[in-house]
Design an enzyme around this catalytic site. Structure first.
Site, PDB file in Angstrom:
ATOM      1  N   ASP A  30     -87.331  10.181   8.119  1.00 48.30           N
ATOM      2  CA  ASP A  30     -86.732  11.171   7.220  1.00 48.30           C
ATOM      3  C   ASP A  30     -85.873  12.159   8.007  1.00 48.30           C
ATOM      4  OD1 ASP A  30     -88.309   9.848   5.486  1.00 48.30           O
ATOM      5  OD2 ASP A  30     -89.471  11.602   4.798  1.00 48.30           O
ATOM      6  N   SER A  78     -82.832  -2.468 -29.561  1.00 48.62           N
ATOM      7  CA  SER A  78     -84.248  -2.313 -29.217  1.00 48.62           C
ATOM      8  C   SER A  78     -84.932  -3.662 -29.407  1.00 48.62           C
ATOM      9  CB  SER A  78     -84.909  -1.218 -30.033  1.00 48.62           C
ATOM     10  OG  SER A  78     -84.460  -1.244 -31.336  1.00 48.62           O
ATOM     11  N   LEU A  79     -86.223  -3.683 -29.314  1.00 53.50           N
ATOM     12  CA  LEU A  79     -86.944  -4.949 -29.350  1.00 53.50           C
ATOM     13  C   LEU A  79     -87.907  -4.992 -30.522  1.00 53.50           C
ATOM     14  CD1 LEU A  79     -87.877  -5.156 -25.585  1.00 53.50           C
ATOM     15  CD2 LEU A  79     -86.451  -6.810 -26.785  1.00 53.50           C
ATOM     16  N   GLU A 109     -90.957 -10.032 -18.465  1.00 52.81           N
ATOM     17  CA  GLU A 109     -90.915  -8.813 -17.658  1.00 52.81           C
ATOM     18  C   GLU A 109     -91.909  -7.808 -18.218  1.00 52.81           C
ATOM     19  OE1 GLU A 109     -86.862  -7.579 -18.211  1.00 52.81           O
ATOM     20  OE2 GLU A 109     -86.118  -9.509 -17.505  1.00 52.81           O
ATOM     21  N   LYS A 111     -92.657  -4.224 -19.785  1.00 49.37           N
ATOM     22  CA  LYS A 111     -91.865  -3.238 -20.515  1.00 49.37           C
ATOM     23  C   LYS A 111     -92.259  -1.855 -20.000  1.00 49.37           C
ATOM     24  CE  LYS A 111     -90.375  -1.827 -25.062  1.00 49.37           C
ATOM     25  NZ  LYS A 111     -90.981  -0.509 -25.225  1.00 49.37           N
ATOM     26  N   ASP A 113     -92.313   2.041 -19.677  1.00 50.41           N
ATOM     27  CA  ASP A 113     -92.276   3.041 -20.735  1.00 50.41           C
ATOM     28  C   ASP A 113     -91.598   4.311 -20.233  1.00 50.41           C
ATOM     29  OD1 ASP A 113     -92.710   4.012 -23.198  1.00 50.41           O
ATOM     30  OD2 ASP A 113     -94.844   4.423 -22.935  1.00 50.41           O
ATOM     31  N   ARG A 132     -79.445   5.778 -24.548  1.00 52.68           N
ATOM     32  CA  ARG A 132     -79.211   4.781 -25.581  1.00 52.68           C
ATOM     33  C   ARG A 132     -78.405   5.369 -26.760  1.00 52.68           C
ATOM     34  NH1 ARG A 132     -82.206   3.223 -29.979  1.00 52.68           N
ATOM     35  NH2 ARG A 132     -81.730   1.123 -30.685  1.00 52.68           N
ATOM     36  N   GLU A 172     -84.519   1.217 -17.169  1.00 50.94           N
ATOM     37  CA  GLU A 172     -85.456   2.194 -17.706  1.00 50.94           C
ATOM     38  C   GLU A 172     -85.754   3.260 -16.654  1.00 50.94           C
ATOM     39  OE1 GLU A 172     -86.194   1.594 -20.817  1.00 50.94           O
ATOM     40  OE2 GLU A 172     -87.987   2.764 -21.303  1.00 50.94           O
ATOM     41  N   TYR A 224     -83.096  -3.752 -15.765  1.00 49.93           N
ATOM     42  CA  TYR A 224     -83.611  -4.993 -16.330  1.00 49.93           C
ATOM     43  C   TYR A 224     -82.525  -5.917 -16.896  1.00 49.93           C
ATOM     44  CZ  TYR A 224     -83.445  -2.107 -20.567  1.00 49.93           C
ATOM     45  OH  TYR A 224     -83.045  -1.271 -21.567  1.00 49.93           O
ATOM     46  N   LYS A 286     -87.879 -12.939 -22.798  1.00 43.19           N
ATOM     47  CA  LYS A 286     -86.456 -13.160 -23.089  1.00 43.19           C
ATOM     48  C   LYS A 286     -86.110 -14.623 -22.878  1.00 43.19           C
ATOM     49  CE  LYS A 286     -85.480  -8.562 -21.258  1.00 43.19           C
ATOM     50  NZ  LYS A 286     -84.882  -7.759 -20.201  1.00 43.19           N
ATOM     51  N   LYS A 310     -96.906  -5.932 -27.187  1.00 47.61           N
ATOM     52  CA  LYS A 310     -97.507  -4.692 -26.680  1.00 47.61           C
ATOM     53  C   LYS A 310     -98.935  -4.891 -26.201  1.00 47.61           C
ATOM     54  CE  LYS A 310     -94.654  -1.209 -28.393  1.00 47.61           C
ATOM     55  NZ  LYS A 310     -94.572   0.228 -28.439  1.00 47.61           N
ATOM     56  N   CYS A 404    -121.484  21.759 -50.093  1.00 46.59           N
ATOM     57  CA  CYS A 404    -121.038  20.369 -50.071  1.00 46.59           C
ATOM     58  C   CYS A 404    -119.777  20.220 -50.935  1.00 46.59           C
ATOM     59  CB  CYS A 404    -122.152  19.473 -50.603  1.00 46.59           C
ATOM     60  SG  CYS A 404    -121.606  17.786 -50.914  1.00 46.59           S
ATOM     61  N   CYS A 407    -120.838  18.005 -54.259  1.00 45.81           N
ATOM     62  CA  CYS A 407    -121.718  18.475 -55.331  1.00 45.81           C
ATOM     63  C   CYS A 407    -121.831  19.993 -55.396  1.00 45.81           C
ATOM     64  CB  CYS A 407    -123.106  17.856 -55.174  1.00 45.81           C
ATOM     65  SG  CYS A 407    -123.967  18.433 -53.702  1.00 45.81           S
ATOM     66  N   CYS A 422    -125.818  17.684 -46.587  1.00 41.75           N
ATOM     67  CA  CYS A 422    -126.041  18.014 -47.984  1.00 41.75           C
ATOM     68  C   CYS A 422    -127.342  17.299 -48.319  1.00 41.75           C
ATOM     69  CB  CYS A 422    -124.898  17.465 -48.837  1.00 41.75           C
ATOM     70  SG  CYS A 422    -125.326  17.390 -50.583  1.00 41.75           S
ATOM     71  N   CYS A 427    -126.194  13.943 -55.097  1.00 43.29           N
ATOM     72  CA  CYS A 427    -124.799  14.217 -54.738  1.00 43.29           C
ATOM     73  C   CYS A 427    -123.926  12.976 -54.976  1.00 43.29           C
ATOM     74  CB  CYS A 427    -124.743  14.644 -53.275  1.00 43.29           C
ATOM     75  SG  CYS A 427    -123.074  14.764 -52.629  1.00 43.29           S
TER      76      CYS A 427
HETATM   77  S1  IVH Z   1     -84.669  -5.556 -22.807  1.00 37.03           S
HETATM   78  C1  IVH Z   1     -81.890  -6.552 -26.005  1.00 37.03           C
HETATM   79  N1  IVH Z   1     -86.386  -5.280 -20.876  1.00 37.03           N
HETATM   80  O1  IVH Z   1     -87.572  -1.045 -24.178  1.00 37.03           O
HETATM   81  C2  IVH Z   1     -82.895  -6.302 -24.976  1.00 37.03           C
HETATM   82  N2  IVH Z   1     -86.091  -3.480 -22.372  1.00 37.03           N
HETATM   83  O2  IVH Z   1     -87.270  -1.395 -27.391  1.00 37.03           O
HETATM   84  C3  IVH Z   1     -83.488  -4.981 -25.121  1.00 37.03           C
HETATM   85  N3  IVH Z   1     -87.462  -1.515 -21.878  1.00 37.03           N
HETATM   86  O3  IVH Z   1     -84.603   0.374 -25.158  1.00 37.03           O
HETATM   87  C4  IVH Z   1     -84.014  -4.390 -23.920  1.00 37.03           C
HETATM   88  N4  IVH Z   1     -88.463  -2.338 -20.092  1.00 37.03           N
HETATM   89  O4  IVH Z   1     -85.338   0.945 -22.858  1.00 37.03           O
HETATM   90  C5  IVH Z   1     -85.814  -4.701 -21.934  1.00 37.03           C
HETATM   91  N5  IVH Z   1     -87.888  -5.154 -19.105  1.00 37.03           N
HETATM   92  C6  IVH Z   1     -87.302  -4.593 -20.155  1.00 37.03           C
HETATM   93  C7  IVH Z   1     -87.624  -3.290 -20.567  1.00 37.03           C
HETATM   94  C8  IVH Z   1     -86.979  -2.762 -21.693  1.00 37.03           C
HETATM   95  C9  IVH Z   1     -88.344  -1.286 -20.894  1.00 37.03           C
HETATM   96  C10 IVH Z   1     -87.106  -0.562 -22.960  1.00 37.03           C
HETATM   97  C11 IVH Z   1     -85.631  -0.378 -23.123  1.00 37.03           C
HETATM   98  C12 IVH Z   1     -85.342  -0.645 -24.571  1.00 37.03           C
HETATM   99  C13 IVH Z   1     -86.689  -0.701 -25.194  1.00 37.03           C
HETATM  100  C14 IVH Z   1     -86.710  -1.798 -26.231  1.00 37.03           C
END
Ligand code: IVH
Length: 667
Positions: A30, A78-79, A109, A111, A113, A132, A172, A224, A286, A310, A404, A407, A422, A427
């Site tokens: 560093d 979104s997904l 992959e 996801k 958060d 987004r 992300e 991603y 995907k 999920k 209660c 009643c 109660c 009742c």
């Molecule tokens: S693919 C069309 N891959 O999840 C493909 N999304 O609801 C859409 N996210 O807004 C995204 N990890 O911000 C993809 N490995 C991943 C992800 C990812 C997180 C988020 C992304 C997107 C939301 C989808």
């Protein structure tokens, strides 16, 4: 020449930033890194004309222009969310139906958060970054994304092609879990409220107006998708290229050729994701082939070629709109929070139990509060904590009622128990709950008799206790809303067949306080019939291994009440099973006491007299109260008096309690 010196220094610093922040494999210390940076800063200060926005010295200090919107290269979608392996199989079937005879491969992959962003590069340099936004236009957060060290300001050269002049990638932004505490500490010290989770921390940080503060936030990113600039054949080719360009790509991605393998991946991460230092809430599947992706196309908000599955057991934040009191079948008053509906692991949650008054006080839960809610498996959602920092001052402290709500009777608070009750057996809510419990799955399991129907039956006056159910006629049901000929017939026959359910279920169904399924089993095993239990004493019940004195007292209390005795008689009359089914070797057992007459006298220690008679009857014998020449055995407990003398006189065999028990056990 200074210009060359500056260029070399910048390349050097870009290289080491990448080593440190992306690859996590620093080559210099560093201190050495800081020294290089200082030299560059000095040179730039002396030659301001050489400063470019892409210099490593220029990550901080940029001005955020909130509200600036720029169009994405193609919608930022979104997904679709799913929660089960079945839904993943459905996804697979849909794909294969659209693309028959094609070899389908999936990239899977994690996801992450955090907050989705799109990064744009021109001629190899970061030009702007967007959130987004509405999916079409994103919000400009360039100044802030520049502070994220794992985002390259300058792309690496590729040795197989030139870097496209316009390039867009998506990823992300997140904050590591291990860093949330530190971020919150800083916020609290600055008099601000802490972030509830890493996602809020990432989103909140990226929207800050002062990029100097953003630098102090440990923001990081996983890219991603290579979304614009290169004609790719497969998605995973894009991921590899992203790595070559210097981006940080999550290493957990894998390519699979069957849904079974994808599901395997899902299960592995479902059990492991909590150990990662970044928050993830599922997997993303995907279709790998870009041509396939294009053939599959997109819906309005999500692509048909990708899906998210999920992980279960998650938390969510929501608000308490109201606290209501529910009256249970044993009269316990339970506070229940009515929430702003929120989805957790696939279920829409509208209510959460707050358990009791102490719990509300301990967690300082107020009406109007924001709370963190957790749901795991089938368990009722629970309030993990209150987000006191979100309070506006209008939240109301909840006062537990003294009467209660069903009643109107005065409620009872006991010293030993947390529960407030109660104690009015009339009742209406208690009645309703008792019936609901009696017909529920683990009790008599009467199908077609849901809460709504129970409510209706009580309201129209057809039923006021569980025994009334057995007097219902088909015609009675036809007047109820939602009932037709068939459904009425089905319910009547379901009620009739419940008469065949074992006695232990009937006992459990009575809803005696503390008598759960296993206590009911133990009681029936020991006493054989509900009749015997109904006349047992606390001491006798308490001797059963696994039954405590609280339960014993509660059983005796229950049958001491005339209403309950009457209920028991009515159920017996209706034909419900009140005794254990005979043991398997019935013939042998029955035969053993067949035709024998017993007289019981004195105090038995191990069982009540009624229990002993049940056993004798079960084994084919008879019990008489008087000694006569027809008596075969006299079972004499302690203090057996007159009858014992009569038996001796008549030469009748006298059994001690122990011998009697041995006889029973030997068959
Ligand atoms: S693919 C069309 N891959 O999840 C493909 N999304 O609801 C859409 N996210 O807004 C995204 N990890 O911000 C993809 N490995 C991943 C992800 C990812 C997180 C988020 C992304 C997107 C939301 C989808």
């Amino acid at each position: 020449m200074t210009e060359d010196q500056v260029r070399i220094l910048r390349d050097e610093l870009h290289y080491h930033e990448h080593k440190y922040y992306v690859e996590n494999q620093p080559e210099i210390s560093d201190v050495e890194f800081d020294m290089l940076m200082k030299v560059l800063e000095k040179l730039e200060k002396e030659n301001p004309s050489l400063i470019t926005p892409n210099s490593p010295t220029q990550r901080v200090g940029g001005q955020m222009v909130l509200g600036e919107r720029i169009r994405h290269h193609g919608l930022m979608l979104s997904l679709e969310n799913t929660y089960t392996s079945e839904e993943l199989y459905d996804f697979d079937r849909r794909i294969r139906k659209t693309l028959p005879d094609q070899e389908i491969k999936y990239v899977v992959e994690l996801k992450v958060d955090g907050l989705g962003v799109a990064l744009n590069y021109e001629d190899g340099y970061l030009s702007y970054g967007l959130t987004r936004g509405d999916g079409d236009f994103g919000e400009d957060v360039t100044a802030n994304v520049r502070t994220i060290k794992s985002i390259p300001l300058k792309l690496k050269q590729l040795n197989y092609m030139s870097v496209p002049s316009i390039l867009e990638v998506r990823g992300e932004v997140f904050i590591p879990k291990s860093q949330l505490g530190k971020v919150n500490e800083l916020r609290i010290n600055a008099g601000e409220s802490p972030f509830a989770n890493t996602r809020n921390a990432a989103a909140g940080s990226l929207r800050l107006l002062d990029s100097n503060i953003v630098t102090q936030r440990p923001l990081d990113i996983f890219i991603y998708r290579l979304s614009y600039g290169v004609d790719l054949e497969t998605h995973d080719q894009g991921l590899k290229m992203l790595v070559d360009l210097g981006f940080k790509v999550n290493e957990m991605a894998n390519v699979y050729s069957s849904m079974e393998e994808v599901i395997q991946y899902y299960y592995e991460w479902r059990d492991q994701y909590k150990n990662l230092d970044y928050d993830t809430d599922g997997i993303v599947v995907k279709v790998n082939n870009i041509n396939h992706q294009e053939l599959l196309g997109v819906r309005t908000k999500s692509p048909r070629w990708a899906i998210c599955c999920k992980f279960p057991a998650s938390q969510a934040t929501t608000r308490i709109n109201q606290i209501e009191i529910q009256v249970g079948r044993t009269g316990v008053l339970t506070p229940v929070a009515t929430l702003d509906p929120v989805e957790i692991a696939g279920a829409r949650i509208k209510n959460a139990t707050l358990h009791n008054e102490q719990e509300i006080t301990r967690k300082d839960i107020r009406v109007g509060d924001w709370i963190v809610l957790e749901r795991s498996g089938d368990v009722i959602p629970k309030v993990v904590s209150v987000l006191a920092e979100k309070r506006s001052g209008w939240e109301k402290v909840f006062r537990f009622p003294n009467t209660c709500p069903s009643c109107g009777e005065q409620v009872q608070r006991s010293e030993q128990e947390t529960a407030i009750r109660c104690i009015n057996v009339e009742c209406p809510d208690q009645r309703k709950r008792r019936i609901e419990h009696f017909v529920s799955r683990n009790a008599l399991n009467i199908e077609g008799l849901g809460k709504q129907t129970v409510k209706q039956l009580i309201e129209v006056g057809l039923v006021s206790n569980i025994a009334d159910l057995y007097h219902l006629q088909k015609d009675d049901l036809l007047v109820l809303e939602g009932f037709g000929d068939q459904s009425a017939e089905n319910l009547i026959s379901a009620i009739a067949s419940s008469k065949q359910k074992p006695a232990s279920r009937v006992l459990f169904g009575l809803g005696i306080l503390h008598v759960g399924q296993s206590a009911a089993d133990l009681l029936i095993d020991y006493f054989v019939s509900i009749g015997a239990i109904s006349v047992a004493e606390v001491g006798q019940i308490g001797t059963i291994h696994g039954i405590g004195s609280r339960t014993a007292e509660s059983v005796v209390d229950f049958f001491a009440q005339p209403d309950n005795r009457e209920l028991f008689d009515q159920l017996k009359l209706a034909g419900l099973r009140m005794r254990a089914e005979a043991p398997v070797d019935l013939g042998q057992v029955e035969g053993s006491f067949l035709g024998k007459t017993f007289v019981l006298t004195g105090t038995l220690i191990g069982m009540t007299r009624s229990m002993a008679s049940e056993r004798i009857k079960l084994m084919g014998g008879k019990v008489s109260s008087n000694v006569s020449k027809n008596t075969d055995f006299l079972v004499g407990g302690e203090n057996a008096g007159n009858k014992k003398n009569q038996a001796i006189a008549l030469g009748i065999q006298i059994l001690t309690e122990d011998t009697f028990l041995e006889m029973i056990d030997s068959v």
